[in-house]
Design an enzyme around this catalytic site. Structure first.
Site, PDB file in Angstrom:
ATOM      1  N   GLU A   1       1.096  -0.861  -0.185  1.00  0.00           N
ATOM      2  CA  GLU A   1      -0.443  -0.544   0.093  1.00  0.00           C
ATOM      3  C   GLU A   1       0.925   1.316  -0.083  1.00  0.00           C
ATOM      4  OE1 GLU A   1      -3.194  -0.119  -0.187  1.00  0.00           O
ATOM      5  OE2 GLU A   1      -3.930  -2.241  -0.063  1.00  0.00           O
TER       6      GLU A   1
ATOM      7  N   ASP B   1     -19.155 -10.228  -7.935  1.00  0.00           N
ATOM      8  CA  ASP B   1     -18.790  -9.021  -7.076  1.00  0.00           C
ATOM      9  C   ASP B   1     -18.609  -8.134  -7.837  1.00  0.00           C
ATOM     10  OD1 ASP B   1     -18.787  -8.381  -4.073  1.00  0.00           O
ATOM     11  OD2 ASP B   1     -16.873  -8.959  -4.312  1.00  0.00           O
TER      12      ASP B   1
END
Length: 156
Positions: free
Chosen positions: A84, A109
């Site tokens: 990240e 999804d």
């Protein structure tokens, strides 16, 4: 979400595209964007299928889009170390990701997620899609939109 990696061989890339195209075409029809946008997104997030998120037992999660499992997610999950970006710097940390029973479930999804949270990214061209996902917070990588846009252009 994953970043770019050295390109997979042409045969491996082609096999990935062929395997995922039916799912991408069904999702594209629901989202109103070309299938190439979705294939490029799956390729970026999974390294052309070579870095698909695995479950703890090593089996596939079928999560080609790096979709995290937030507190409201009630399905299966797997915890994985990912990169990240915080203040533009890469940091390795463990995150919980969604896991699916198959690719069809994963693409369904993905459609729900994009419709619910990234509608602005669906309203324009390839550039709007790529940078709209980045601006909407899909990934923390500051270069994410540009990477996705390049892949879309390569597939278009």
């Amino acid at each position: 979400p994953a970043g770019e990696q050295a390109p997979a061989g042409q045969d491996a890339r082609q096999a990935f595209l062929e395997r995922m195209r039916p799912h991408a075409e069904a999702a594209a029809q629901q989202l109103g964007v070309p299938a190439e946008y979705i294939l490029a997104h799956a390729a970026l997030e999974s390294g052309w299928g070579r870095r698909e998120i695995a479950r703890a037992d090593g089996s596939p999660s079928h999560n080609l889009f790096g979709i995290k499992a937030g507190s409201r997610w009630e399905g299966q999950t797997t915890d994985v170390t990912t990169t990240e970006y915080r203040y533009g710097l890469p940091i390795k940390q463990v995150e919980r990701f969604r896991a699916y029973g198959g690719y069809g479930e994963a693409f369904d999804d993905y459609v729900r997620l994009l419709r619910a949270r990234y509608g602005d990214a669906l309203a324009g061209d390839a550039r709007s899609f790529a940078f709209g996902l980045q601006q909407g917070g899909y990934a923390t990588d500051p270069g994410y939109g540009a990477k996705l846009y390049r892949l879309i252009q390569a597939l278009a």
